[in-house]
Design a protein around this motif. Structure first.
Motif, PDB file in Angstrom:
ATOM      1  N   ALA A 154       0.820  -1.209   0.000  1.00  0.00           N
ATOM      2  CA  ALA A 154       0.000   0.000   0.000  1.00  0.00           C
ATOM      3  C   ALA A 154       0.860   1.268   0.000  1.00  0.00           C
ATOM      4  O   ALA A 154       0.526   2.252  -0.650  1.00  0.00           O
ATOM      5  CB  ALA A 154      -0.938  -0.005   1.204  1.00  0.00           C
ATOM      6  N   CYS A 155       2.002   1.248   0.721  1.00  0.00           N
ATOM      7  CA  CYS A 155       2.835   2.457   0.850  1.00  0.00           C
ATOM      8  C   CYS A 155       3.792   2.620  -0.330  1.00  0.00           C
ATOM      9  O   CYS A 155       4.139   3.733  -0.706  1.00  0.00           O
ATOM     10  CB  CYS A 155       3.666   2.419   2.132  1.00  0.00           C
ATOM     11  SG  CYS A 155       2.705   2.388   3.627  1.00  0.00           S
ATOM     12  N   LEU A 156       4.258   1.513  -0.870  1.00  0.00           N
ATOM     13  CA  LEU A 156       5.323   1.550  -1.877  1.00  0.00           C
ATOM     14  C   LEU A 156       4.805   1.205  -3.272  1.00  0.00           C
ATOM     15  O   LEU A 156       5.444   1.534  -4.270  1.00  0.00           O
ATOM     16  CB  LEU A 156       6.418   0.546  -1.450  1.00  0.00           C
ATOM     17  CG  LEU A 156       7.644   0.368  -2.323  1.00  0.00           C
ATOM     18  CD1 LEU A 156       8.475   1.666  -2.344  1.00  0.00           C
ATOM     19  CD2 LEU A 156       8.526  -0.782  -1.799  1.00  0.00           C
ATOM     20  N   GLY A 157       3.629   0.546  -3.325  1.00  0.00           N
ATOM     21  CA  GLY A 157       3.125   0.072  -4.613  1.00  0.00           C
ATOM     22  C   GLY A 157       3.846  -1.190  -5.044  1.00  0.00           C
ATOM     23  O   GLY A 157       3.913  -1.512  -6.230  1.00  0.00           O
ATOM     24  N   SER A 158       4.409  -1.927  -4.098  1.00  0.00           N
ATOM     25  CA  SER A 158       5.124  -3.170  -4.404  1.00  0.00           C
ATOM     26  C   SER A 158       4.126  -4.302  -4.637  1.00  0.00           C
ATOM     27  O   SER A 158       2.933  -4.145  -4.392  1.00  0.00           O
ATOM     28  CB  SER A 158       6.064  -3.521  -3.255  1.00  0.00           C
ATOM     29  OG  SER A 158       5.385  -3.438  -2.015  1.00  0.00           O
ATOM     30  N   ASP A 159       4.639  -5.439  -5.124  1.00  0.00           N
ATOM     31  CA  ASP A 159       3.730  -6.552  -5.446  1.00  0.00           C
ATOM     32  C   ASP A 159       4.054  -7.801  -4.624  1.00  0.00           C
ATOM     33  O   ASP A 159       4.070  -8.911  -5.143  1.00  0.00           O
ATOM     34  CB  ASP A 159       3.767  -6.847  -6.954  1.00  0.00           C
ATOM     35  CG  ASP A 159       5.151  -7.252  -7.447  1.00  0.00           C
ATOM     36  OD1 ASP A 159       6.123  -7.220  -6.642  1.00  0.00           O
ATOM     37  OD2 ASP A 159       5.275  -7.625  -8.628  1.00  0.00           O
ATOM     38  N   PHE A 160       4.335  -7.616  -3.342  1.00  0.00           N
ATOM     39  CA  PHE A 160       4.573  -8.762  -2.449  1.00  0.00           C
ATOM     40  C   PHE A 160       3.355  -9.687  -2.443  1.00  0.00           C
ATOM     41  O   PHE A 160       2.213  -9.216  -2.373  1.00  0.00           O
ATOM     42  CB  PHE A 160       4.785  -8.281  -1.010  1.00  0.00           C
ATOM     43  CG  PHE A 160       6.179  -7.840  -0.698  1.00  0.00           C
ATOM     44  CD1 PHE A 160       7.201  -8.768  -0.514  1.00  0.00           C
ATOM     45  CD2 PHE A 160       6.472  -6.488  -0.571  1.00  0.00           C
ATOM     46  CE1 PHE A 160       8.486  -8.353  -0.194  1.00  0.00           C
ATOM     47  CE2 PHE A 160       7.769  -6.066  -0.260  1.00  0.00           C
ATOM     48  CZ  PHE A 160       8.778  -7.007  -0.076  1.00  0.00           C
ATOM     49  N   GLU A 161       3.614 -10.973  -2.460  1.00  0.00           N
ATOM     50  CA  GLU A 161       2.576 -12.004  -2.309  1.00  0.00           C
ATOM     51  C   GLU A 161       2.808 -12.655  -0.952  1.00  0.00           C
ATOM     52  O   GLU A 161       3.709 -13.488  -0.822  1.00  0.00           O
ATOM     53  CB  GLU A 161       2.766 -13.090  -3.386  1.00  0.00           C
ATOM     54  CG  GLU A 161       2.202 -12.778  -4.728  1.00  0.00           C
ATOM     55  CD  GLU A 161       0.678 -12.866  -4.728  1.00  0.00           C
ATOM     56  OE1 GLU A 161       0.100 -13.416  -3.761  1.00  0.00           O
ATOM     57  OE2 GLU A 161       0.088 -12.356  -5.679  1.00  0.00           O
ATOM     58  N   VAL A 185      10.387  -9.158  -6.355  1.00  0.00           N
ATOM     59  CA  VAL A 185       9.398  -8.175  -5.906  1.00  0.00           C
ATOM     60  C   VAL A 185       9.665  -6.889  -6.688  1.00  0.00           C
ATOM     61  O   VAL A 185      10.813  -6.459  -6.800  1.00  0.00           O
ATOM     62  CB  VAL A 185       9.533  -7.900  -4.389  1.00  0.00           C
ATOM     63  CG1 VAL A 185       8.522  -6.854  -3.938  1.00  0.00           C
ATOM     64  CG2 VAL A 185       9.345  -9.187  -3.597  1.00  0.00           C
ATOM     65  N   ARG A 186       8.601  -6.326  -7.252  1.00  0.00           N
ATOM     66  CA  ARG A 186       8.770  -5.086  -8.023  1.00  0.00           C
ATOM     67  C   ARG A 186       7.943  -3.963  -7.416  1.00  0.00           C
ATOM     68  O   ARG A 186       6.908  -4.214  -6.795  1.00  0.00           O
ATOM     69  CB  ARG A 186       8.315  -5.320  -9.467  1.00  0.00           C
ATOM     70  CG  ARG A 186       9.362  -6.077 -10.273  1.00  0.00           C
ATOM     71  CD  ARG A 186       8.760  -6.654 -11.521  1.00  0.00           C
ATOM     72  NE  ARG A 186       7.701  -7.598 -11.157  1.00  0.00           N
ATOM     73  CZ  ARG A 186       7.019  -8.308 -12.048  1.00  0.00           C
ATOM     74  NH1 ARG A 186       7.261  -8.165 -13.344  1.00  0.00           N
ATOM     75  NH2 ARG A 186       6.060  -9.140 -11.646  1.00  0.00           N
ATOM     76  N   TRP A 187       8.410  -2.755  -7.611  1.00  0.00           N
ATOM     77  CA  TRP A 187       7.655  -1.559  -7.205  1.00  0.00           C
ATOM     78  C   TRP A 187       7.992  -0.456  -8.187  1.00  0.00           C
ATOM     79  O   TRP A 187       8.986  -0.577  -8.928  1.00  0.00           O
ATOM     80  CB  TRP A 187       7.993  -1.174  -5.758  1.00  0.00           C
ATOM     81  CG  TRP A 187       9.454  -0.902  -5.484  1.00  0.00           C
ATOM     82  CD1 TRP A 187      10.107   0.285  -5.638  1.00  0.00           C
ATOM     83  CD2 TRP A 187      10.430  -1.854  -5.032  1.00  0.00           C
ATOM     84  NE1 TRP A 187      11.428   0.138  -5.294  1.00  0.00           N
ATOM     85  CE2 TRP A 187      11.659  -1.162  -4.914  1.00  0.00           C
ATOM     86  CE3 TRP A 187      10.394  -3.215  -4.709  1.00  0.00           C
ATOM     87  CZ2 TRP A 187      12.844  -1.781  -4.509  1.00  0.00           C
ATOM     88  CZ3 TRP A 187      11.571  -3.828  -4.289  1.00  0.00           C
ATOM     89  CH2 TRP A 187      12.778  -3.115  -4.191  1.00  0.00           C
ATOM     90  N   PRO A 188       7.213   0.623  -8.230  1.00  0.00           N
ATOM     91  CA  PRO A 188       7.495   1.683  -9.194  1.00  0.00           C
ATOM     92  C   PRO A 188       8.920   2.200  -9.002  1.00  0.00           C
ATOM     93  O   PRO A 188       9.237   2.700  -7.927  1.00  0.00           O
ATOM     94  CB  PRO A 188       6.468   2.772  -8.866  1.00  0.00           C
ATOM     95  CG  PRO A 188       5.364   2.050  -8.157  1.00  0.00           C
ATOM     96  CD  PRO A 188       6.021   0.924  -7.414  1.00  0.00           C
TER      97      PRO A 188
END
Ligand code: AVI
Length: 316
Positions: A223-230, A259-262
């Motif tokens: 939610a804070c970073l826009g990451s895609d943790f599963e 893990v990716r984020w913007p």
């Protein structure tokens, strides 16, 4: 691809995202323990405090109740009781009948939440003045001018001091000493070292609530970073590090993953860990020394019959 709609909207949120990303890019990666406490995380922590394995909360509550009169005698005159990280102000209810302060000040980073809690407290204890202060307690806290300088008792229960590094804990104790002022005091709860099996069960309960609490930090990060943790890809790991007298919590990748984020990404090998929390267990004599070093004078401690937890009164 990362969801670009999740890019931070304000400069503060941007700075926060940068700090999170930096921590994720370290080896080993880490997540600041503050990311446990979003709405869901606070609910999960409350559930933890009721678990059969998680002894600190109920042991401390029993101590405050059982030793209330002795604590009040040790404290003496208490004009204002100032709780740091007051949250729902549940524990202070156990102390108010014995301490009888004129005023209660609840300090918490969640301003609206603590305001609601002190209002409720005022209804339950007619005649008690209450005040809510929204503040991050890791920085020096300023109280409204109407809170008298004399007769302050700072209350920091829950052994939350254990979640800071020893140096961070010392800084915090010095700030509490300054807040209490000359002639004031500190009432603090600390969790003590004990059998490894008891400690490890408290941080890895059979119902899996602590595991969910740990993994929930990943959703908060998304939610804070826009990451895609599963979260399902991560295993909860908790163990007692004897050399450093602390419980460590980690999240361990079940498989190789990315893990990716913007603006960034991090690859994790299978079995690689993210360090999410430390919970230091100070031996009582060592913690007493830390209090002295922080500028407190006489100290008195109460422990339960197992010597699992201590409530300490230190005079400023
Ligand atoms: C808030 N703090 C004192 C808890 C502790 O015991 O260190 C946080 C916690 N982490 C896992 N379970 C509870």
């Amino acid at each position: 691809p990362p969801d670009m709609r999740a890019l931070p909207e304000t400069s503060a949120a941007w700075d926060e995202a940068q700090a999170i990303a930096q921590d994720l890019l370290r080896t080993p990666a880490r997540i600041s323990a503050k990311y446990f406490y979003d709405q869901r995380g606070c609910e999960l922590f409350e559930a933890i405090t009721r678990l059969p394995e998680y002894y600190p909360t109920r042991t401390e509550k029993a101590l405050l109740l059982r030793r209330g009169a002795e604590i009040a005698r040790s404290v003496g005159n208490c004009t204002s009781l100032i709780e740091l990280g007051a949250g729902n102000c549940e524990k202070v209810r156990l102390l108010l009948p014995a301490l009888q302060p004129q005023c209660f000040v609840g300090v918490d980073i969640a301003g609206d939440f603590v305001q609601g809690a002190v209002d409720e407290l005022a209804r339950a204890f007619p005649g008690l003045e209450v005040c809510a202060v929204e503040a991050d307690i890791t920085a020096p806290v300023t109280l409204p001018a109407r809170i008298a300088r004399e007769g302050r008792l700072v209350f920091y229960p829950g052994s939350s001091i254990g979640n800071f590094s020893p140096a961070g804990a010392m800084t915090l104790l010095r700030q509490m000493r300054a807040l209490a002022g000359e002639g004031g005091g500190l009432l603090i709860g600390i969790d003590l070292p004990k059998a490894t099996a008891v400690l490890e069960a408290a941080y890895d309960d059979a119902a899996g609530i602590t595991a969910e609490f740990n993994r929930n930090a990943l959703l908060h990060l998304n939610a804070c970073l826009g990451s895609d943790f599963e979260p399902a890809q991560w295993e909860h790991v908790a163990f007692f590090n004897h050399a450093r007298s602390r419980i460590e919590m980690h999240l361990q990748a079940r498989e190789a993953l990315q893990v990716r984020w913007p603006g960034g990404a991090r690859a994790f090998a299978a079995g690689e860990r993210i360090h999410t929390e430390n919970s230091y267990k100070y031996p009582l004599p060592l913690f007493m020394q830390m209090l002295t070093q922080a500028g407190f004078k006489a100290t008195r401690a109460w422990t339960d019959d197992n010597d699992w937890f201590a409530v300490i009164h230190a005079q400023a």
